[in-house]
Design a protein around this motif. Structure first.
Motif, mmCIF file in Angstrom:
data_model
loop_
_atom_site.group_PDB
_atom_site.id
_atom_site.type_symbol
_atom_site.label_atom_id
_atom_site.label_comp_id
_atom_site.label_asym_id
_atom_site.label_seq_id
_atom_site.Cartn_x
_atom_site.Cartn_y
_atom_site.Cartn_z
ATOM 1 N N HIS A 343 0.804 -1.216 0.000
ATOM 2 C CA HIS A 343 0.000 0.000 0.000
ATOM 3 C C HIS A 343 0.844 1.276 0.000
ATOM 4 O O HIS A 343 0.301 2.373 -0.198
ATOM 5 C CB HIS A 343 -0.879 0.022 1.253
ATOM 6 N N SER A 380 -4.112 -1.392 -0.179
ATOM 7 C CA SER A 380 -4.625 -0.255 -0.933
ATOM 8 C C SER A 380 -6.005 -0.581 -1.478
ATOM 9 O O SER A 380 -6.371 -1.748 -1.659
ATOM 10 C CB SER A 380 -3.679 0.074 -2.086
ATOM 11 N N MET A 381 -6.779 0.460 -1.767
ATOM 12 C CA MET A 381 -8.112 0.243 -2.309
ATOM 13 C C MET A 381 -8.033 -0.409 -3.684
ATOM 14 O O MET A 381 -8.879 -1.238 -4.044
ATOM 15 C CB MET A 381 -8.884 1.562 -2.385
ATOM 16 N N ARG A 592 -6.791 10.730 -1.869
ATOM 17 C CA ARG A 592 -6.475 9.599 -0.996
ATOM 18 C C ARG A 592 -6.059 10.025 0.409
ATOM 19 O O ARG A 592 -5.470 9.233 1.142
ATOM 20 C CB ARG A 592 -5.359 8.764 -1.625
ATOM 21 N N GLU A 595 -7.597 7.758 3.204
ATOM 22 C CA GLU A 595 -7.061 6.389 3.084
ATOM 23 C C GLU A 595 -5.607 6.347 3.532
ATOM 24 O O GLU A 595 -5.191 5.463 4.287
ATOM 25 C CB GLU A 595 -7.173 5.913 1.639
ATOM 26 N N MET A 641 -12.658 1.290 4.628
ATOM 27 C CA MET A 641 -12.374 1.229 3.199
ATOM 28 C C MET A 641 -13.668 1.075 2.392
ATOM 29 O O MET A 641 -13.769 1.587 1.273
ATOM 30 C CB MET A 641 -11.412 0.075 2.912
ATOM 31 N N GLU A 642 -14.644 0.395 2.943
ATOM 32 C CA GLU A 642 -15.933 0.275 2.253
ATOM 33 C C GLU A 642 -16.611 1.638 2.150
ATOM 34 O O GLU A 642 -17.236 1.964 1.127
ATOM 35 C CB GLU A 642 -16.815 -0.724 2.990
ATOM 36 N N GLU A 644 -15.023 4.533 2.070
ATOM 37 C CA GLU A 644 -14.245 5.274 1.073
ATOM 38 C C GLU A 644 -14.659 4.862 -0.334
ATOM 39 O O GLU A 644 -14.808 5.699 -1.225
ATOM 40 C CB GLU A 644 -12.747 5.003 1.271
ATOM 41 N N ALA A 645 -14.836 3.558 -0.531
ATOM 42 C CA ALA A 645 -15.223 3.057 -1.850
ATOM 43 C C ALA A 645 -16.580 3.608 -2.268
ATOM 44 O O ALA A 645 -16.788 3.965 -3.438
ATOM 45 C CB ALA A 645 -15.242 1.533 -1.831
#
Length: 749
Positions: A343, A380-381, A592, A595, A641-642, A644-645
């Motif tokens: 990442h 990382s995403m 980012r 993140e 992260m979900e 962020e997505a």
């Protein structure tokens, strides 16, 4: 000789063969030359270019291995054969560049719209130097009896005896083994007893042993290791994400895949995000496999680089650990690529040839049908999306190894429990440090900011000290007594008067850097043994190795560091981590930012409690309601992260769309702005395509060049490269103006 020059008779008109030769210069493709004999692609040659002579590589005529979208435009007019210049020599004693490396160079160039010759330059740094060197020469004893007139002194006898056990031997080898001087050896040569000969490349007497010290793995680790080994044994391209909480033993698990690759007789490349991490990693490797691996990074000396490069090309070196540039080494039998801490943004090369080390590692492995392991506690995403879409496999380690437990994380609300004026450490954090010191345990203070203070301001007129070459504040480095720009490396001595109003002793530092935190910690804990860990205090793997030794031997009570302390370190007696400014990095318009902050703080928190003693993490923050802080307190990286997505998906922001930055720069602001506006007028348009800008870059002045930025954003199914190529090929060129392209940008400065 390292290089064979072409004889004059080969240069007669009409003689020879046409060769395509790629040279390390910013041309669109290879140049044509003549040779007296055919040379296979990959052969390294010396060629004339203008008044210079360069090392180049005989190149493949057509890049048919590239996807159609990536292929550069066809070459222009063909020069008549009789007008071609001859190559001037062949590097006979340097291994050729293998086909997969040549294909990789073409791929990196086409993907990032870089000149292929400039990508080749990365791969040629070591062999170009080797080509200018004479091959290693040694001594052997001439056949026949010794001359009757020769007086056999004890030193001469020792030299002849040494040659019986090892022949040929270099002068240095003979001198060391016999105890005789170099003059004695030369005297034997002058007497006709010894003659010089070419020495063969050394073979490795020790090879990594995959069964040297196999670890005892937990059931969870063994299951993950079995899956990674299976990926290697397929002998086909595949990518696996090895996700595991900090301290779960990811390195020991992927070492089993390394062992499997070694049993197959193939080579392994391990990428680390920082060269300072190699010291502790190589120690672990040596314990597991019995020998140390080859190391590849920019700090190596020229001789070591040349020898390592040739050993890799000839298959004599099995395992290489290094920085992103190690991707351009000429592996003979590459079978596995490991990207540790995948990442990390340091894998992105931000100057010169722009590429992302993680992404290009996957391409490198695909070209040799090898396996890839991406290891991280905070993936990382981009990688997580590839897992969700089934492109990557996924192995998870949910528990720390042995008796170690995840640390307890708490937040210090700086609005309620802030420090005294002029201080930066909360009383709550200081109390915890004192408790750990009394218990004989170690603590760490983390602040991702180098120097003493990020800004200096005049309290008389309000003037801020700014770099004369960049739109950036000068950072005070009090220990070195300088002000420095961290973007162009401009420095100047500390000053006592304001350059704007002339007021004496009116300059005050604003905000803390690690030096200032070190100063405060010294005052608060006068009996503590302190150690600073930052990129400008630990400038080499050797310095980092010494710091690690001190910490491991409990010669340090309190570590104060920047992001170099967040990556992969295992200090069993470190039980407390205090983050001085957890909000740092959340501001600005960086896509980012959240993140990146989440990953960094999660990683640094993972340094605590890796042994048998419980760990604690304390975050100093003014933004306790921020999603990053909530996720850290809940230890819920995946949910964060979900979220962020969900924010990126609707607007097809990466990784759900494609992004390229086009940066226009020029010595004059108006010149850069005019060219950027012209580019915007001719920007590509269509469904799923959007161009944002132009706008001044956040770092609007860099190294005396004014910068404007445009962003090309597309849906994932639209190829960026042909759009960019058509757009920029028709762009007007303005004297000193320059257009740079960053495909898949990580930084938006």
């Amino acid at each position: 000789m390292a290089e064979n020059s072409l004889p004059p008779h080969s240069r007669r008109m009409g003689a020879g063969h046409r060769l395509s030769v790629l040279v390390p210069r910013p041309f669109d493709g290879p140049l044509d030359y003549r040779s007296d004999r055919p040379l296979a692609p990959g052969t390294l040659v010396r060629v004339p270019l203008g008044r210079q002579e360069l090392t180049g590589c005989v190149w493949d005529s057509q890049p048919s291995h590239l996807p159609a979208d990536f292929r550069p435009p066809s070459k222009g007019r063909v020069i008549a054969f009789e007008k071609l210049r001859f190559i001037t020599g062949v590097l006979e004693h340097v291994p050729p560049l293998p086909e997969d490396l040549r294909r990789f160079i073409d791929w990196v160039a086409a993907y990032g719209l870089s000149a292929p010759g400039m990508v080749l330059a990365i791969a040629l740094r070591a062999p170009a130097q080797a080509g200018n060197m004479k091959p290693a020469m040694g001594w052997v004893r001439k056949a026949g009896p010794l001359p009757e007139s020769l007086r056999l002194t004890p030193a001469r006898k020792a030299v002849l005896a040494a040659l019986e056990s090892r022949s040929p031997s270099s002068t240095a080898m003979l001198s060391e083994e016999s105890g005789a001087s170099a003059a004695v050896i030369r005297g034997l040569a002058n007497a006709g007893v010894l003659e010089e000969c070419l020495m063969e490349a050394p073979t490795l007497t020790e090879r990594a042993d995959p069964d040297h010290a196999p670890p005892t793995l937990s059931d969870e680790q063994a299951e993950a290791a079995e899956a990674l080994v299976a990926g290697v044994e397929e002998r086909a391209f595949n990518v696996t994400l090895l996700e595991g909480v900090t301290g779960s033993g990811k390195t020991e698990v992927y070492f089993e895949a390394v062992a499997a690759c070694l049993r197959q007789g193939r080579q392994v490349l391990v990428l680390l995000p920082e060269i300072v991490l190699t010291a502790q990693w190589t120690d672990r490797f040596e314990r597991r496999f019995g020998i140390r691996p080859a190391i590849w990074h920019s700090e190596l000396g020229q001789k070591t680089r040349r020898e390592t490069w040739c050993a890799i090309a000839e298959g004599r070196q099995q395992v290489v650990v290094g920085a992103r540039s190690a991707l351009f080494l000429p592996f003979a039998h590459l079978g596995l690529v490991v990207v540790d801490e995948e990442h990390e943004n340091t894998y992105k090369q931000e100057e010169g040839v722009l590429y992302h080390g993680r992404d290009m590692a996957i391409v490198r492995a695909r070209l040799v049908q090898g396996a890839v392991i991406l290891a991280s506690a905070t993936p990382s995403m981009e990688t997580l999306v590839n897992v969700q879409k089934g492109r990557f496999r996924h192995e998870v380690l949910e528990a720390r190894h042995g008796a170690a437990q995840m640390p307890e994380i708490s937040l210090i609300d700086m609005k309620e429990n802030g420090p005294e004026r002029g201080q930066f450490l909360s009383p709550l954090l200081c109390e915890s440090i004192e408790e750990r010191m009394k218990a004989g345990e170690q603590s760490m203070l983390f602040l991702n900011r180098r120097g003493y203070a990020p800004m200096t301001i005049c309290r008389a007129c309000g003037h801020r000290l700014q770099c004369p070459h960049c739109s950036a504040w000068m950072v005070e480095h009090r220990r070195r007594r300088i002000l420095a720009c961290h973007h162009c490396e401009y420095t100047q001595p500390l000053i006592s008067s304001c350059s704007a109003c002339g007021a004496q002793d009116s300059l005050v530092p604003i905000g803390p850097g690690v030096e200032r935190i070190h100063e405060e910690a010294q005052a608060r804990f006068p009996d503590a043994r302190l150690l600073s860990m930052a990129s400008d205090t630990l400038t080499s793997p050797t310095a980092m190795e010494e710091a690690v030794r001190k910490i491991s031997n409990k010669e340090v009570d309190l570590i104060i560091g920047t992001q170099v302390v967040a990556k992969g370190w295992h200090f069993p007696d470190l039980t407390l981590v205090g983050v001085v400014d957890a909000d740092l990095g959340l501001g600005g318009g960086d896509l980012r930012a959240a993140e990146r902050t989440m990953q960094l703080l999660h990683q640094v928190a993972g340094r605590a409690g890796r042994g048998t003693k419980p760990g604690q993490v304390m975050l100093q923050s003014y933004a306790g309601d921020h999603p990053v802080m909530k996720a850290l307190l809940a230890n819920d990286f995946i949910s964060f992260m979900e979220q962020e997505a969900a924010q990126r998906r609707p607007g097809f922001w990466p990784p759900y769309g494609r992004l390229a930055a086009v940066i226009v720069s020029a010595p004059k602001e108006r010149q850069a702005e005019e060219l950027a506006r012209l580019l915007a007028m001719h920007a590509p348009r269509g469904e799923g395509i959007q161009v944002l800008g132009p706008a001044p870059a956040p770092l609007a002045l860099l190294r005396d060049r004014y910068r404007f930025r445009l962003l090309l954003r597309t849906r994932r199914d639209i190829a960026l490269q042909p759009l960019l190529r058509r757009w920029l090929d028709g762009a007007p060129r303005k004297n000193d103006a320059r257009i740079d392209v960053d495909v898949d940008p990580v930084s938006f400065m």
